[in-house]
Design an enzyme around this catalytic site. Sequence first.
Site, PDB file in Angstrom:
ATOM      1  N   ASN A 247     -13.614   4.901  -3.753  1.00  0.00           N
ATOM      2  CA  ASN A 247     -13.331   5.076  -5.641  1.00  0.00           C
ATOM      3  C   ASN A 247     -14.152   3.953  -5.694  1.00  0.00           C
ATOM      4  O   ASN A 247     -14.135   3.470  -4.774  1.00  0.00           O
ATOM      5  CB  ASN A 247     -11.785   4.560  -5.932  1.00  0.00           C
ATOM      6  CG  ASN A 247     -10.774   6.219  -5.229  1.00  0.00           C
ATOM      7  OD1 ASN A 247     -10.971   7.098  -5.574  1.00  0.00           O
ATOM      8  ND2 ASN A 247      -9.658   5.659  -5.632  1.00  0.00           N
TER       9      ASN A 247
ATOM     10  N   SER B 276     -11.266   3.255   2.111  1.00  0.00           N
ATOM     11  CA  SER B 276     -12.718   2.469   2.054  1.00  0.00           C
ATOM     12  C   SER B 276     -12.192   1.373   2.253  1.00  0.00           C
ATOM     13  O   SER B 276     -12.996  -0.318   2.870  1.00  0.00           O
ATOM     14  CB  SER B 276     -13.630   2.558   0.659  1.00  0.00           C
ATOM     15  OG  SER B 276     -13.482   1.432  -0.461  1.00  0.00           O
TER      16      SER B 276
ATOM     17  N   SER C 216       5.676  -9.287  -0.817  1.00  0.00           N
ATOM     18  CA  SER C 216       5.954 -11.232  -0.311  1.00  0.00           C
ATOM     19  C   SER C 216       7.326 -11.282   0.152  1.00  0.00           C
ATOM     20  O   SER C 216       7.613 -12.677   0.819  1.00  0.00           O
ATOM     21  CB  SER C 216       6.280 -11.545  -1.737  1.00  0.00           C
ATOM     22  OG  SER C 216       7.015 -11.164  -2.441  1.00  0.00           O
ATOM     23  N   GLU C 217       7.771 -10.750   0.516  1.00  0.00           N
ATOM     24  CA  GLU C 217       9.019 -11.231   1.435  1.00  0.00           C
ATOM     25  C   GLU C 217       8.902 -10.718   2.983  1.00  0.00           C
ATOM     26  O   GLU C 217       9.810 -10.669   3.584  1.00  0.00           O
ATOM     27  CB  GLU C 217      10.645  -9.909   1.430  1.00  0.00           C
ATOM     28  CG  GLU C 217      11.160 -10.089  -0.184  1.00  0.00           C
ATOM     29  CD  GLU C 217      11.291 -11.166  -0.193  1.00  0.00           C
ATOM     30  OE1 GLU C 217      11.618 -12.112   0.760  1.00  0.00           O
ATOM     31  OE2 GLU C 217      11.013 -11.797  -1.270  1.00  0.00           O
TER      32      GLU C 217
ATOM     33  N   VAL D 249      -3.796  -6.205  -5.081  1.00  0.00           N
ATOM     34  CA  VAL D 249      -4.860  -3.993  -5.044  1.00  0.00           C
ATOM     35  C   VAL D 249      -4.272  -4.182  -3.599  1.00  0.00           C
ATOM     36  O   VAL D 249      -5.693  -5.791  -2.966  1.00  0.00           O
ATOM     37  CB  VAL D 249      -5.220  -4.075  -5.783  1.00  0.00           C
ATOM     38  CG1 VAL D 249      -6.244  -3.445  -5.336  1.00  0.00           C
ATOM     39  CG2 VAL D 249      -5.476  -4.570  -7.306  1.00  0.00           C
TER      40      VAL D 249
ATOM     41  N   GLY E 106      -1.777  -4.064   0.632  1.00  0.00           N
ATOM     42  CA  GLY E 106      -1.145  -2.466   2.412  1.00  0.00           C
ATOM     43  C   GLY E 106      -2.731  -2.115   2.950  1.00  0.00           C
ATOM     44  O   GLY E 106      -2.914  -2.181   4.678  1.00  0.00           O
ATOM     45  N   ASP E 107      -3.574  -1.574   1.715  1.00  0.00           N
ATOM     46  CA  ASP E 107      -4.983  -1.584   3.413  1.00  0.00           C
ATOM     47  C   ASP E 107      -5.619  -2.481   3.814  1.00  0.00           C
ATOM     48  O   ASP E 107      -5.978  -2.302   5.402  1.00  0.00           O
ATOM     49  CB  ASP E 107      -5.812  -1.347   1.813  1.00  0.00           C
ATOM     50  CG  ASP E 107      -5.171  -0.417   1.199  1.00  0.00           C
ATOM     51  OD1 ASP E 107      -4.493   0.574   1.475  1.00  0.00           O
ATOM     52  OD2 ASP E 107      -6.178  -0.186  -0.201  1.00  0.00           O
TER      53      ASP E 107
ATOM     54  N   GLY F 150     -10.289 -10.751  -7.207  1.00  0.00           N
ATOM     55  CA  GLY F 150     -11.391  -9.560  -6.258  1.00  0.00           C
ATOM     56  C   GLY F 150     -11.037  -8.864  -5.134  1.00  0.00           C
ATOM     57  O   GLY F 150      -9.586  -8.681  -5.349  1.00  0.00           O
TER      58      GLY F 150
END
Length: 304
Positions: free
Chosen positions: A12, A43, A223-224, A250, A253-254, A290
């Site tokens: 995206n 990506s 954050s845990e 953001v 997880g990626d 960023g």
Amino acid sequence: MVLDVIVMGAINMDMYVHVDDFPKYGENIQAKELDQQVGGKGSNQAVTVAKQGVNQVLIGAVGQDDFGKQILTTLNQQGVKTDAIINKEDTQTGIAVAVVDHTGENTFMVILGANMALNAEEVEEAMAPLEGKIFLLNLETSQESVLAALKMAKKKNMYIVLDPAPEGSYFEETLQYADLVTPNQQETERITGITVNNVEDAKKAAKWIADQGVSDVIVKLGSEGSVLYESKKDRFTIIEATKVKAINTVGAGDIFAGVLASELARNSDDLVHAAKIASKASALKVSRPGGQDGIPTKEELDQM
Ligand code: ATP
Ligand code: RIB
């Protein structure tokens, strides 16, 4: 050549609108700035893998528009192999608009466009010549593309890491193909029906997922930190989060998934080690402003 990691997932153009506080429904507020970055779970994961110095390729789709062209150029500059990205006609490149508040938390609205137009034949064709150790997949492309990819990866005997994100895209059939599943709290509840508020809930849910035939499970708790369950050893490991001041969460997880896959490609026997490095990497990303430019390299992680 056997690739270390093959990534498939969404591509995206992300627009981050930075605000102090989330607007209330119907409110008109002044935002601080607009920041445009290449994103999408596929990506982001592929850039993370490339920055770990292992060899990779990204399978996905963009439209034949300016965003599509910009994205391919940027991904190439980041070292991502883009030859397996399909250029779809008559569909726009995926666009994600996020509101990010002063705590770094975000809310996304995503127009998936070309990602949802990716079809099974295109995936089969892209994967046919590829061999890899680890196959890393999220659920931000069409269901038929996801299923085709899972079936091909299984046939090719790859170790399949399924990041079942975003939560709304989860469907049950995916679990049977996965070797390792890495849901966050909301995704875990969606998969298991168990609400995850603490480590004990995460353990219960991880065991539930393993009981469906998935060898390894990591339930992520923001954050845990996270909870890893390895069913063959019947062993739980608590992976602590590194304490940081969150600027932009953001893609946490990626980055976690990308580093995990890269470390497993280096040493598939040490999932605990891979999860610890992934946790460090995602914390470092969260502490930076960023998008993809904040994804840490292997050298930065080694120095941490
Ligand atoms: P995303 O925000 O990309 O959707 P996710 O919801 O898939 O991420 P999270 O559980 O939020 O996944 O985060 C993944 C991992 O990133 C966590 O397990 C943790 O290791 C790390 N992480 C996330 N947020 C923080 C934070 N505020 N501080 C330190 N580490 C964090
Ligand atoms: O996981 C973060 C990603 O999800 C963003 O880059 C955005 O494109 C959304 O799809």
